[in-house]
Design a protein around this motif. Structure first.
Motif, PDB file in Angstrom:
ATOM      1  N   GLU A  99       0.829  -1.205   0.000  1.00 42.39           N
ATOM      2  CA  GLU A  99       0.000   0.000   0.000  1.00 42.39           C
ATOM      3  C   GLU A  99       0.864   1.256   0.000  1.00 42.39           C
ATOM      4  O   GLU A  99       0.467   2.297  -0.529  1.00 42.39           O
ATOM      5  N   GLY A 102       2.594   0.887  -3.828  1.00 45.73           N
ATOM      6  CA  GLY A 102       1.797   0.502  -4.983  1.00 45.73           C
ATOM      7  C   GLY A 102       0.994   1.645  -5.576  1.00 45.73           C
ATOM      8  O   GLY A 102       0.332   2.400  -4.862  1.00 45.73           O
ATOM      9  N   GLU A 103       1.056   1.742  -6.898  1.00 40.58           N
ATOM     10  CA  GLU A 103       0.251   2.687  -7.662  1.00 40.58           C
ATOM     11  C   GLU A 103       0.333   2.256  -9.116  1.00 40.58           C
ATOM     12  O   GLU A 103       1.205   1.455  -9.489  1.00 40.58           O
ATOM     13  N   PRO A 104      -0.580   2.738  -9.971  1.00 41.85           N
ATOM     14  CA  PRO A 104      -0.522   2.341 -11.373  1.00 41.85           C
ATOM     15  C   PRO A 104       0.843   2.634 -11.985  1.00 41.85           C
ATOM     16  O   PRO A 104       1.398   3.719 -11.824  1.00 41.85           O
ATOM     17  N   ALA A 125      -2.999  -3.582  -4.468  1.00 35.75           N
ATOM     18  CA  ALA A 125      -2.286  -2.324  -4.290  1.00 35.75           C
ATOM     19  C   ALA A 125      -2.227  -1.509  -5.582  1.00 35.75           C
ATOM     20  O   ALA A 125      -1.709  -0.389  -5.575  1.00 35.75           O
ATOM     21  N   GLY A 126      -2.733  -2.065  -6.679  1.00 38.94           N
ATOM     22  CA  GLY A 126      -2.729  -1.346  -7.944  1.00 38.94           C
ATOM     23  C   GLY A 126      -1.412  -1.415  -8.683  1.00 38.94           C
ATOM     24  O   GLY A 126      -1.206  -0.678  -9.656  1.00 38.94           O
ATOM     25  N   ALA A 127      -0.506  -2.282  -8.239  1.00 38.02           N
ATOM     26  CA  ALA A 127       0.792  -2.423  -8.891  1.00 38.02           C
ATOM     27  C   ALA A 127       0.772  -3.610  -9.852  1.00 38.02           C
ATOM     28  O   ALA A 127      -0.200  -4.371  -9.918  1.00 38.02           O
ATOM     29  N   ARG A 153       9.496  -0.981  -7.841  1.00 37.06           N
ATOM     30  CA  ARG A 153       9.420  -0.281  -6.558  1.00 37.06           C
ATOM     31  C   ARG A 153       9.729  -1.185  -5.376  1.00 37.06           C
ATOM     32  O   ARG A 153      10.178  -0.719  -4.328  1.00 37.06           O
ATOM     33  N   THR A 247       0.471   2.986   7.021  1.00 32.12           N
ATOM     34  CA  THR A 247      -0.523   2.200   6.288  1.00 32.12           C
ATOM     35  C   THR A 247      -1.162   1.109   7.139  1.00 32.12           C
ATOM     36  O   THR A 247      -1.941   0.297   6.629  1.00 32.12           O
TER      37      THR A 247
END
Length: 358
Positions: A99, A102-104, A125-127, A153, A247
């Protein structure tokens, strides 16, 4: 009134959540659950007494910072308290880390097959997952290094690897870490570290201390026998530990869990005697399986791995019928937890009766 259902994230359409190990379906005689890598031993009497006392205060919220437990872990490991962060098992810490990063567009690298929670936690987490195949049941660290991009990452290194068993080697891990950019976090998932006896296995604490982008995951679920209470922790430099705290779901480590973990650290010498019994049984079980004609990779954890491929489901069903539950990882193989001698003997008998060994 609309017949349409509420809208959810698109990733859930392809999502497969975590599936825990099952108990045996057989009802004939005593059964043995060897599917979840649990300790075969009940908590020590001293720990049970602390759990009972802590239960009388569950009308109060737990200490959200888990300060006493954090200090106990830091003292035991010889690290600053600011380098320790708590969570709901090491898998909870993994989620908190994802969290945080993680991101696009972000990528997460891990070996495969490895801990089955990595894929779905990364998705949530969008990763984007980058899976690097194992080589001879081990992490292929050169291939993992080659898979890194400027979008990487976080990298998970599960050692010993769950479910196959081997630990990474000290020198190869140091070489790998030298190739990782300082802005990429490497997480050594050491859930089974207390069972490691390989003299060439890395010292995670020593590695992390000189590398700000390296963190360790550990748990009280396995060697300490507190799987039902869900206590895990991270050891990492202050920026990493601080991100994990940010988080964390508030009050996620309950008061009974905190008290039991502190008591377990105080009784660690006695607990580690039990770990040694499991290690001896692990070596015995693997030796006997090899003697039966099975292929069994070397293991540094509290389980063995049978790379059965297409026969994994059939072997699991045969064991279940014999009152022994094991964990299939289709279509690759079967993981079998090491338990007490009676349970291990029941499994060995089931394995010996299976007609198609490998």
């Amino acid at each position: 009134m609309s017949a349409e259902s509420p809208r959810f994230r698109a990733v859930l359409d392809q999502f497969v959540g975590y599936k825990p190990g099952k108990a045996p379906a057989s009802t004939a005689g005593r059964t043995f659950k060897l599917s979840s890598n649990e300790s075969p031993y009940d908590p020590l009497p001293s720990v049970r007494a602390v759990i009972a006392a802590a239960a009388s205060h569950v009308n109060r919220y737990p200490d959200n910072s888990a300060a006493e437990l954090t200090d106990a872990i830091a003292t035991r490991l010889g690290v600053p308290a600011e380098h320790v962060a708590l969570g709901c098992g090491s898998v909870g810490i993994a989620q908190q880390l994802l969290e945080a990063v993680g991101e696009p567009g972000a990528e997460v690298i891990y070996a495969w097959r490895s801990f089955e929670a990595y894929p779905y936690l990364t998705d949530l987490a969008g990763a984007t997952s980058v899976r690097v195949p194992l080589r001879d049941f081990r992490h292929d660290l050169p291939a993992m290094a080659a898979a890194m991009t400027d979008r990487t990452r976080l990298i998970f290194v599960c050692t010993p690897n769950n479910p196959t068993g081997p630990a990474v080697q000290r020198d190869e891990l140091a070489d790998f870490l030298d190739r990782v950019p300082p802005d990429c976090l490497v997480v050594l998932d050491e859930a089974y570290v207390q069972y490691v006896r390989d003299p060439q296995a890395p010292d995670g604490l020593r590695l992390y201390s000189g590398r700000p982008n390296v963190a360790l995951l550990r748990t009280f679920s396995k060697a300490y026998g507190l799987a039902g209470l869900r206590v895990g922790y991270l050891v990492g430099h202050e920026p990493v530990a601080a991100a994990v705290r940010k988080t964390m779901l508030p009050f996620t480590v309950n008061s009974i869990a905190q008290a039991a973990a502190i008591a377990s650290l105080a009784a660690e010498a006695e607990l580690l005697e039990r770990v040694e019994l499991v290690v001896k049984e692990r070596d015995r079980v693997r030796h006997e399986l090899v003697g039966q004609g099975w292929t069994v990779p070397p293991t540094e954890a509290n389980f063995v791995w049978l790379p059965l491929g297409e026969r994994s489901a059939d072997f699991t069903a045969r064991c279940d019928a014999a009152g022994v539950s094991v964990r299939p990882y289709l279509p690759d193989g079967v993981r079998v937890t090491i338990a007490d001698p009676e349970a291990n003997d029941a499994f060995l008998a089931a394995a010996a009766s299976y007609p198609h060994r490998a």
